[in-house]
Design an enzyme around this catalytic site. Structure first.
Site, PDB file in Angstrom:
ATOM      1  CB  SER A  77      44.576  37.152  33.303  1.00 10.44           C
ATOM      2  OG  SER A  77      44.123  37.046  34.638  1.00 10.44           O
TER       3      SER A  77
ATOM      4  CG  ASP B 166      51.115  34.692  38.784  1.00 12.37           C
ATOM      5  OD1 ASP B 166      50.637  33.591  39.138  1.00 12.37           O
ATOM      6  OD2 ASP B 166      50.588  35.413  37.922  1.00 12.37           O
TER       7      ASP B 166
ATOM      8  CG  HIS C 246      47.336  34.513  36.447  1.00 16.16           C
ATOM      9  ND1 HIS C 246      48.184  35.528  36.855  1.00 16.16           N
ATOM     10  CD2 HIS C 246      46.234  35.109  35.955  1.00 16.16           C
ATOM     11  CE1 HIS C 246      47.615  36.690  36.612  1.00 16.16           C
ATOM     12  NE2 HIS C 246      46.433  36.476  36.065  1.00 16.16           N
TER      13      HIS C 246
END
Length: 255
Positions: A67, A230, A233
Site C-alpha cells: 500500500s 489512519d 500510511h
C-alpha cells in the site's frame, strides 16, 4: 525436587508464552480497530507521464509492492509515492517519466510475482522501485520466505533489462496506534527484515535504500505530519520525504 522445579518452570514458561501470545493478539485487534480503513482499499491512480515539458522519450518507471508503494493515504495523485519519485527523477534527469503502478494494497512479498505477471507482455521498465515488507511483518511471514520472493522478483526484472531500487521495510516502531509491547516487537522484526532485504537486494543486483535510516526518525518524531488520517500510511508530506530518499538511488542506477 530438581525434577519438580524443572517441571514447574517448564509449565510456567509455557504459560508465559501462551499468555504473551494472547496479549499480542489482543493488542493486534486494538491496533486494527484504531487504524480502521478510512482510505478504503484502493489508492489513487497516478499512472501517467510526469514532467512532460522535457524532451525525449519517457523513462519507464515501474512501482511494485504494498500500500505504501501504491500511495494509499495520498489525497492527490501527485502526492503518491510513485508520482513523487517520477517527478523527482524527471527533474534531475531532465526527462519525462511514465509511471506504471503495479503495487497492490495489502500485498506481501509473495504477491510480487503476480504483480509482474499482470503487466502487459510487451511492457519493459527502465527502472523498478519496490517497497514491500510491512504486511509480511504484521502477518508473521518468515523472513526467509519474504526475502526469497523479493529476490525472485528482482532477478526477473534484471533479466528483462530493468534497473531495480528496493526501499526496505519501514520501521514499524513508528506506528503509534499499535500498543506496547506489540509495537516494540514489530520494530524489532521489521528491522531484521529490512536488513535481510538489503543484503538480498544487493546480491541480486538491486540498489537497496534503508527507509528506516532515511526517514524513520522523522516519522517517529513528527507523526502528526508524516502520517495520514489512519496514522498508519504516510501523508502527502510522508510520501514526499520517502520519495526524497529513493530518488537519488533511482537516478544513480539509471546514470
Amino acid at each position: 525436587m530438581r525434577a519438580a522445579i524443572i517441571g514447574a518452570t517448564a509449565v510456567g514458561g509455557a504459560g508465559a508464552v501462551l499468555g504473551g501470545r494472547a496479549l499480542l493478539q489482543r493488542q493486534a485487534a486494538i491496533a486494527r480497530s484504531r487504524i480502521g480503513k478510512p482510505h478504503g482499499e484502493e489508492a489513487i491512480d497516478a499512472d501517467r507521464v510526469w514532467r512532460k515539458r522535457f524532451d525525449g522519450p519517457p523513462l519507464e518507471l515501474l512501482v511494485l509492492g504494498d500500500s505504501i508503494a501504491a500511495g494509499l493515504g495520498a489525497e492527490r495523485r501527485k502526492d503518491t509515492l510513485g508520482a513523487r519519485v517520477a517527478k523527482g527523477v524527471g527533474a534531475r534527469l531532465k526527462r519525462p517519466v511514465r509511471l506504471r503502478t503495479a503495487a497492490v494494497v495489502g500485498s506481501e512479498s509473495s504477491a510480487l510475482g503476480a504483480q509482474l505477471d499482470a503487466l502487459p507482455a510487451d511492457y519493459r521498465a527502465d527502472v523498478a522501485v519496490i517497497v514491500v515488507g510491512g504486511n509480511d511483518v504484521t502477518h508473521r511471514v518468515p523472513i526467509s520466505a519474504s526475502v526469497t520472493h523479493l529476490t525472485q522478483a528482482i532477478r526477473r526484472l534484471r533479466a528483462a533489462g530493468a534497473e531495480v531500487v528496493v526501499g526496505t521495510c519501514p520501521d514499524l516502531g513508528a506506528l503509534r496506534p499499535v500498543p506496547q509491547p506489540l509495537r516494540a516487537l514489530g520494530a524489532r522484526i521489521s528491522r531484521r527484515l529490512a536488513n535481510a532485504q538489503a543484503a538480498a537486494a544487493s546480491a541480486a543486483g538491486a540498489r537497496p535504500v534503508s527507509l528506516r535510516r532515511a526517514v524513520g526518525a522523522v516519522f517517529i518524531s513528527d507523526p502528526h505530519e508524516m502520517f495520514s488520517l489512519d496514522r498508519f500510511h504516510p501523508s502527502a508530506l510522508g510520501y514526499r520525504r520517502t520519495a526524497m530518499a529513493l530518488v537519488p538511488a533511482v537516478v544513480e542506477v539509471l546514470s
